[in-house]
Design an enzyme around this catalytic site. Structure first.
Site, short mmCIF file in Angstrom:
data_model
loop_
_atom_site.label_atom_id
_atom_site.label_comp_id
_atom_site.label_asym_id
_atom_site.label_seq_id
_atom_site.Cartn_x
_atom_site.Cartn_y
_atom_site.Cartn_z
N GLU A 218 -3.82 -2.90 9.88
CA GLU A 218 -2.55 -2.05 9.83
C GLU A 218 -2.97 -0.69 10.29
O GLU A 218 -3.28 0.32 9.71
CB GLU A 218 -2.31 -1.82 8.21
CG GLU A 218 -1.71 -3.46 7.72
CD GLU A 218 -1.28 -3.51 6.27
OE1 GLU A 218 -1.42 -2.23 5.65
OE2 GLU A 218 -1.33 -4.37 5.62
N HIS B 19 0.49 1.86 4.22
CA HIS B 19 0.23 0.51 4.78
C HIS B 19 1.42 0.38 5.87
O HIS B 19 1.97 1.05 6.27
CB HIS B 19 0.55 -0.53 3.61
CG HIS B 19 -0.46 -0.77 2.52
ND1 HIS B 19 -1.01 -1.75 2.52
CD2 HIS B 19 -0.62 0.06 1.48
CE1 HIS B 19 -2.09 -1.81 1.44
NE2 HIS B 19 -1.74 -0.62 0.64
#
Length: 416
Positions: free
Chosen positions: A180, A303
């Site tokens: 990510e 995230h």
């Protein structure tokens, strides 16, 4: 019994460490909107197979599943036989990876304190250099080494303690899931603005102490640069007979550990580990956070992807903290502020309403007494998924700053 997915042997192959893993012929399939039964069925598939779900199955939403050319036919047939509609979201994953590859890096230019910028993605060492440069340039900031990763990389926290003892503490965590990349990119963007643009918001530093960990999974993150762009987990040796390495670090925390949304299969993307805090990186973060006094008023996890503003708890449906109404309202207000910048829609929802998953860091942060805890799932909604083009870093940072200031202003309301 529910029909289980038959997975091709491809899942069990160990990636050779001599070259970058190729995702030639891999596609990402997006399902139609799932009802509860179909979401549950896909959740079983996720925990029982080695399929890589880019977006988790949740009722009222679609799921994204990456499949190799070898698996494609059987996955499509299985979806169809279970009445799950789908279309191709990403036609060729490898093409995306090549298009978004970071440029070859040069040393920092003359007159610059750090090589980091927000026009590209940067590796673990550059993230550490960035926070070290901020610490060097500001007498109210310092670096706190919190330990080493499994492979011996330094985990460092930037401490911004101008407010001094007794002031509210805030803990920011990014990069726990290796692939990510937008997570540390946006987190560092926000922290740069927080520190270097002090004059625009003096109360932010005068009245609050900040602790920022840019790289919560250094080994996994490094591996995404050197070997496998889509690696998610840590890189620890699990003793897997198939040679599968690593644990999902965001299922490894010791609050309702292993109860929901995890797998005990060592080759699964959501393998939670043999026990809570089996991963040294998570031990390091836990041990550091527990030294903070007072307990942080805010914990924040960066995230991607899906554009969500999540609030705890995530371990089960209907498990809400006592002060959930103020957390929920702040998530709504922050999402509204974020939207006003570039028109990007973030959905403010409870984590478990998306999908129950136990052992996440945000749940643990809330469990130790943090008042506000958020997980922000950054851009996008799936066109690029984890492989977000670098020209979206700055706009993502700009809009997140607006959401961030909304949260910080709320924290400041209660500072005497």
């Amino acid at each position: 019994r529910k029909q289980k997915m038959k997975v091709g042997a491809l899942c069990c192959l160990v990636v050779a460490v001599t070259a970058q893993k190729s995702y030639d012929g891999y596609k990402v399939l997006r399902t139609g909107t799932l009802d509860q039964d179909k979401a549950d069925l896909l959740r079983d598939v996720q925990t029982d197979t080695h399929l890589d779900f880019w977006k988790e199955p949740a009722p009222g939403r679609s799921a994204d599943i990456m499949t190799s050319s070898d698996e494609m036919e059987s996955v499509m047939a299985w979806l169809s036989s279970n009445g799950i509609t789908f279309h191709t979201m990403v036609e060729d994953v490898e093409t995306l990876i090549q298009e978004t590859k970071p440029a070859a890096k040069t040393a920092k230019s003359e007159g610059k304190r750090y090589a980091m910028d927000w026009d590209d993605y940067y590796d673990h060492d550059t993230l550490n250099e960035f926070i070290e440069a901020l610490a060097d340039a500001n007498d109210f900031a310092s670096i706190i080494p919190i330990g080493q990763s499994y492979e011996g990389r330094e985990m460092k926290v930037l401490a911004i303690t101008k407010a001094g003892p007794g002031a509210p503490n805030v803990f920011l965590e990014s990069g726990i899931h290796a692939r990510e990349w937008i997570s540390p990119a946006v987190a560092t963007y926000v922290v740069r603005q927080l520190v270097e643009d002090y004059a625009d918001h003096p109360d932010y530093l005068d009245k609050i102490n900040w602790y920022f960990l840019p790289s919560a999974n250094p080994d996994g993150y490094t591996y995404t640069f050197t070997d496998d762009r889509l690696w998610r987990k840590t890189r620890s040796d699990t003793g897997s007979a198939a040679g599968c390495k690593g644990v999902d670090p965001n299922r490894n925390w010791g609050f309702h550990f292993g109860e929901t949304g995890v797998s005990f299969d060592k080759c699964s993307e959501v393998y939670c580990g043999e026990e809570a805090f089996s991963e040294v990186e998570m031990q390091n973060i836990r041990d550091f956070v527990l030294t903070l006094d007072p307990v942080p008023v805010l914990g924040w996890c960066f995230h991607s992807y899906s554009q969500l503003w999540l609030w705890p708890y995530g371990y089960d449906y209907g498990a809400y903290p006592e002060n959930y109404k103020e957390i929920q309202q702040l998530a709504i207000d922050a999402s509204d502020a974020l939207y006003a910048v570039h028109g990007t829609v973030f959905d403010p929802i409870n984590s478990a309403d998306l999908y129950p998953a136990a052992g996440a860091s945000d749940d643990w942060y809330k469990s130790i007494g943090m008042r506000f805890v958020f997980t922000t799932e950054l851009r996008d909604t799936g066109r690029y998924g984890f492989v977000l083009p670098k020209d979206q870093i700055i706009p993502s940072g700009e809009e997140m700053w607006a959401g961030f200031t909304t949260v910080v202003n709320k924290v400041l309301e209660d500072v005497q």
